[in-house]
Design a protein around this motif. Structure first.
Motif, PDB file in Angstrom:
ATOM      1  N   HIS A   1     -30.761  43.360 -41.021  1.00 48.42           N
ATOM      2  CA  HIS A   1     -31.755  42.389 -40.562  1.00 48.42           C
ATOM      3  C   HIS A   1     -31.142  41.629 -39.385  1.00 48.42           C
ATOM      4  CE1 HIS A   1     -34.212  38.716 -40.596  1.00 48.42           C
ATOM      5  NE2 HIS A   1     -35.111  39.399 -41.280  1.00 48.42           N
TER       6      HIS A   1
ATOM      7  N   ALA B   1     -31.331  46.756 -45.082  1.00 48.50           N
ATOM      8  CA  ALA B   1     -32.339  47.665 -45.616  1.00 48.50           C
ATOM      9  C   ALA B   1     -31.717  49.055 -45.672  1.00 48.50           C
ATOM     10  CB  ALA B   1     -33.589  47.679 -44.736  1.00 48.50           C
TER      11      ALA B   1
ATOM     12  N   LEU C   1     -33.841  46.498 -50.249  1.00 44.88           N
ATOM     13  CA  LEU C   1     -33.404  45.360 -49.448  1.00 44.88           C
ATOM     14  C   LEU C   1     -32.323  44.625 -50.208  1.00 44.88           C
ATOM     15  CD1 LEU C   1     -36.879  44.048 -48.221  1.00 44.88           C
ATOM     16  CD2 LEU C   1     -35.321  45.598 -47.045  1.00 44.88           C
TER      17      LEU C   1
ATOM     18  N   VAL D   1     -35.403  53.641 -41.188  1.00 49.29           N
ATOM     19  CA  VAL D   1     -35.989  52.307 -41.283  1.00 49.29           C
ATOM     20  C   VAL D   1     -35.561  51.495 -40.074  1.00 49.29           C
ATOM     21  CG1 VAL D   1     -36.349  52.081 -43.771  1.00 49.29           C
ATOM     22  CG2 VAL D   1     -34.084  51.659 -42.811  1.00 49.29           C
ATOM     23  N   SER D   2     -36.382  50.502 -39.725  1.00 51.36           N
ATOM     24  CA  SER D   2     -36.085  49.673 -38.556  1.00 51.36           C
ATOM     25  C   SER D   2     -36.729  48.305 -38.716  1.00 51.36           C
ATOM     26  CB  SER D   2     -36.615  50.342 -37.286  1.00 51.36           C
ATOM     27  OG  SER D   2     -36.442  49.516 -36.144  1.00 51.36           O
ATOM     28  N   PHE D   3     -35.951  47.239 -38.479  1.00 53.55           N
ATOM     29  CA  PHE D   3     -36.488  45.878 -38.422  1.00 53.55           C
ATOM     30  C   PHE D   3     -36.924  45.570 -36.992  1.00 53.55           C
ATOM     31  CE2 PHE D   3     -33.705  45.096 -42.178  1.00 53.55           C
ATOM     32  CZ  PHE D   3     -34.633  44.495 -43.015  1.00 53.55           C
TER      33      PHE D   3
ATOM     34  N   GLY E   1     -37.425  40.198 -37.194  1.00 55.91           N
ATOM     35  CA  GLY E   1     -37.277  40.411 -38.628  1.00 55.91           C
ATOM     36  C   GLY E   1     -38.556  40.303 -39.420  1.00 55.91           C
TER      37      GLY E   1
ATOM     38  N   LEU F   1     -40.916  45.505 -40.837  1.00 57.93           N
ATOM     39  CA  LEU F   1     -40.031  46.613 -41.179  1.00 57.93           C
ATOM     40  C   LEU F   1     -40.845  47.898 -41.090  1.00 57.93           C
ATOM     41  CD1 LEU F   1     -37.244  47.581 -42.393  1.00 57.93           C
ATOM     42  CD2 LEU F   1     -38.343  47.394 -44.635  1.00 57.93           C
TER      43      LEU F   1
ATOM     44  N   SER G   1     -40.810  52.304 -41.463  1.00 60.45           N
ATOM     45  CA  SER G   1     -40.114  53.404 -42.128  1.00 60.45           C
ATOM     46  C   SER G   1     -40.739  54.723 -41.727  1.00 60.45           C
ATOM     47  CB  SER G   1     -40.181  53.242 -43.653  1.00 60.45           C
ATOM     48  OG  SER G   1     -41.529  53.241 -44.096  1.00 60.45           O
TER      49      SER G   1
ATOM     50  N   TYR H   1     -41.458  41.554 -48.420  1.00 62.97           N
ATOM     51  CA  TYR H   1     -42.116  42.444 -47.472  1.00 62.97           C
ATOM     52  C   TYR H   1     -43.248  43.180 -48.178  1.00 62.97           C
ATOM     53  CZ  TYR H   1     -38.562  41.719 -43.898  1.00 62.97           C
ATOM     54  OH  TYR H   1     -37.739  41.148 -42.943  1.00 62.97           O
TER      55      TYR H   1
END
Length: 310
Positions: A19, A26, A36, A61-63, A67, A70, A72, A89
């Motif tokens: 994060h 994550a 998480l 996955v990517s924030f 933040g 999220l 995926s 989330y």
């Protein structure tokens, strides 16, 4: 070396990402879940499991930079988008369009775009506006499976089984223009990382390369080779660019430190340490955005956070 082990996944852990606040991780896995983890009292506690989106392995996955979101990507060809509601989330949208496995997801720096890539040889760019996501375009510049994507501000890069890296820039004609940049890897590009004007690529050819990004082109600075005898799956710069880490199918992680500056003002990196990190393949390494903590994930189901004390 101080190391925290995070257990909870029931199958290989493909990726870990921090994060932006550096206090939460994550992770995504072939067990079809995202987990998480939050640092609490010097331990990483599992605070949420996201399992209501994907029906197959979750590969990436990517924030978002703030933040709040999220994303995926899964082998079910779905891109999932979650939003933080102040406590957890929650899934807000499932994006469909890819014809096969999604291998990578990444947010642009301003959060305006979400990119995804996959086995169908495509890169998708999704517009994000008022909590709605829609397809901006489908880019078909690669000849093979697209393994990874990375934004540099609002310029996108992708790496592929075709051994190439492609750059995408939004042009004046309201189209995404693409250009193949020369990396000269001899096999699949597994990962791309960027720090300021430096790019790090890793490959199945058992090498990693460092480039300077100059006027949209890549200038080769250094090839890191002879340290790993199996494909290098992941690479990560530290938050200050002083270090970089590599993760390999040989179960090892290597750490390199910037040790000199060449005549053109470009940094060169020297091996600081290399160590056996897991019992099986190391799929991902990710430096914390605030310090020298290094998260890593493996086929052995585990996540480890190393305090490298650099």
């Amino acid at each position: 070396m101080n190391c925290k082990i995070l257990k909870g996944h029931e199958d290989r852990v493909w990726q870990v990402v921090w994060h932006p606040n550096g206090q939460m991780l994550a992770s995504c896995s072939s067990d079809k879940t995202i987990k998480l983890w939050r640092l609490m009292n010097d331990e990483y506690k599992l605070i949420q499991t996201l399992d209501d989106c994907h029906k197959k392995s979750i590969r990436s996955v990517s924030f978002s930079k703030d933040g709040n979101f999220l994303a995926s990507g899964g082998f079910d060809a779905i891109v999932g988008v979650w939003m933080f509601d102040g406590s957890v989330y929650k899934l807000i949208q499932q994006l469909e369009g890819h014809e096969s496995e999604v291998k990578g997801v990444a947010w642009s720096a301003d959060g305006k775009y979400l990119a995804s890539c996959g086995r169908d040889k495509t890169v998708w760019i999704w517009d994000h506006e008022d909590l709605e996501f829609s397809c901006n375009c489908v880019l078909q510049a690669h000849d093979e499976d697209v393994k990874c994507i990375k934004w540099n501000n609002n310029i996108l890069y992708s790496g592929s089984y075709d051994n190439s890296v492609i750059q995408y820039i939004y042009g004046e004609d309201d189209e995404w223009d693409h250009l193949q940049v020369q990396v000269n890897h001899q096999s699949t590009i597994w990962s791309i990382d960027i720090f300021n004007k430096l790019m790090l690529t890793t490959s199945a050819d058992c090498t990693a390369k460092v480039f300077a990004i100059q006027n949209g082109n890549l200038k080769h600075i250094q090839t890191l080779q002879g340290f790993h005898k199996e494909p290098i799956y992941s690479g990560s710069f530290s938050y200050d660019g002083l270090y970089l880490a590599l993760a390999s199918a040989d179960n090892k992680i290597s750490i390199f430190k910037k040790d000199s500056i060449d005549e053109f003002g470009q940094p060169h990196f020297a091996l600081e340490q290399i160590f056996d990190a897991f019992e099986f393949d190391v799929n991902c390494v990710a430096f914390n955005p605030k310090n020298y903590l290094l998260a890593a994930s493996s086929d052995d189901l585990n996540i480890k956070v190393f305090n490298l004390q650099l």
